[in-house]
Design an enzyme around this catalytic site. Sequence first.
Site, mmCIF file in Angstrom:
data_model
loop_
_atom_site.group_PDB
_atom_site.id
_atom_site.type_symbol
_atom_site.label_atom_id
_atom_site.label_comp_id
_atom_site.label_asym_id
_atom_site.label_seq_id
_atom_site.Cartn_x
_atom_site.Cartn_y
_atom_site.Cartn_z
ATOM 1 N N ASP A 197 0.949 -1.034 0.204
ATOM 2 C CA ASP A 197 0.054 -0.067 0.070
ATOM 3 C C ASP A 197 0.891 1.226 -0.050
ATOM 4 O O ASP A 197 0.291 2.393 -0.055
ATOM 5 C CB ASP A 197 -0.840 -0.241 1.093
ATOM 6 C CG ASP A 197 -0.521 0.127 2.476
ATOM 7 O OD1 ASP A 197 0.931 0.121 2.448
ATOM 8 O OD2 ASP A 197 -0.946 0.128 3.550
ATOM 9 N N SER A 198 2.238 1.146 0.248
ATOM 10 C CA SER A 198 2.996 2.067 -0.233
ATOM 11 C C SER A 198 2.810 2.850 -1.562
ATOM 12 O O SER A 198 3.537 3.875 -1.739
ATOM 13 C CB SER A 198 4.595 1.543 -0.118
ATOM 14 O OG SER A 198 4.607 0.641 -0.947
ATOM 15 N N ASP A 246 -1.204 -6.214 -0.439
ATOM 16 C CA ASP A 246 -1.507 -5.516 0.524
ATOM 17 C C ASP A 246 -2.772 -5.277 1.162
ATOM 18 O O ASP A 246 -3.522 -4.604 0.178
ATOM 19 C CB ASP A 246 -0.494 -4.329 0.648
ATOM 20 C CG ASP A 246 0.194 -4.106 2.197
ATOM 21 O OD1 ASP A 246 -0.039 -4.682 3.254
ATOM 22 O OD2 ASP A 246 0.965 -3.291 2.165
ATOM 23 N N GLU A 250 -1.375 -5.429 8.414
ATOM 24 C CA GLU A 250 -0.383 -4.743 9.728
ATOM 25 C C GLU A 250 -1.162 -5.268 11.123
ATOM 26 O O GLU A 250 -2.375 -5.152 11.161
ATOM 27 C CB GLU A 250 -0.273 -3.305 9.372
ATOM 28 C CG GLU A 250 0.175 -3.021 8.198
ATOM 29 C CD GLU A 250 0.639 -1.464 8.014
ATOM 30 O OE1 GLU A 250 0.078 -0.701 9.061
ATOM 31 O OE2 GLU A 250 1.072 -1.140 6.739
ATOM 32 N N GLU A 280 9.446 -4.189 10.620
ATOM 33 C CA GLU A 280 9.874 -2.889 10.045
ATOM 34 C C GLU A 280 10.462 -1.794 10.950
ATOM 35 O O GLU A 280 9.843 -1.893 12.067
ATOM 36 C CB GLU A 280 8.617 -2.235 9.101
ATOM 37 C CG GLU A 280 8.976 -0.902 8.698
ATOM 38 C CD GLU A 280 7.913 -0.500 7.503
ATOM 39 O OE1 GLU A 280 6.985 -1.116 7.190
ATOM 40 O OE2 GLU A 280 8.186 0.951 6.961
HETATM 41 O O1 KIV Z 1 3.478 -1.031 1.729
HETATM 42 C C1 KIV Z 1 4.705 -1.525 1.639
HETATM 43 O O2 KIV Z 1 5.419 -1.351 0.582
HETATM 44 C C2 KIV Z 1 5.256 -2.401 2.776
HETATM 45 C C3 KIV Z 1 6.603 -2.492 2.867
HETATM 46 C C4 KIV Z 1 7.312 -1.392 3.094
HETATM 47 C C5 KIV Z 1 6.818 -3.766 3.751
HETATM 48 O O3 KIV Z 1 4.357 -2.542 3.635
#
Ligand code: KIV
Length: 275
Positions: A44-45, A83, A115, A182
């Site tokens: 979700d980044s 994610d 998460e 993380e």
């Molecule tokens: O959303 C993401 O890219 C992440 C990674 C940084 C582990 O959760």
Amino acid sequence: MKNTVATFQQMKNDGQKISMLTAYDYSMAKLMDDSGINGILVGDSLGMVMLGYTDTLSVTMEDMIHHTAAVARGAKDTLIVGDMPFMSYQTSVYDAVLNAGRLMKEGRCHAVKLEGGATVCPQIRAITDASIPVMAHIGLTPQSINAFGGFKVQGKTQAAAQKLLDDAKAVEEAGAFAVVLECVPAKLAKRISETISIPTIGIGAGADCDGQILVYQDMLSMFSDFKPKFVKQFADVGTAMKDGFSSYIQEVQAGVFPAKEHTFQISDDIIDQLY
Ligand code: KIV
């Protein structure tokens, strides 16, 4: 080699390190797959590095499905993890299973990530019971940015370190096949990796995790809004791209591009007979 949740576990058992990167589209997934990466997280980044938000909170299920499906079309041998965005699983176990199912069914990922530690174990248990593998994520969990008060290293006090170890044991017990650590101090990440039997995937958690993950725009110097301490820049693709764009602009302005070899031909007779 086809990467699966079983091969991830086998790699940990054999002491082989697992490599993961994020990707959000078809072309990048294909390049990573060709390079032999073990796993791709459609993180979700993407809210920050692809969509330009200042955090990940606005990312929707539709965003995640759209990008996960593109990655799945590009990667053939890589384990693809989708994610779960903010509020797609926190609200209830029912929502969690429904949305994990959508991500797998419509996005064609092989596993989902969410998460949280002990508090989301009911969701992890229910999703895995539905035959959807779950990657957990503890430590700095960006969807909790407002609760944390910023992007900060986690687990530094005695109580916080114990809670992280307890969370790692809890997500393993709930059925997670791996866990992202993380922004966790390296010695604590080592202790967690030695204690639980599922693979730990570190980002800012030192070299003793069972695997590593980075956001590709960070490791290729393509994202300049901020640079976390844990990022190593493996190539300066950002500068290479800017150089390419500048050359293109100059050649267009100078009338040098397109040249004859980039141009389609037609006989002069046809042109001459036009009226
Ligand atoms: O959303 C993401 O890219 C992440 C990674 C940084 C582990 O959760």
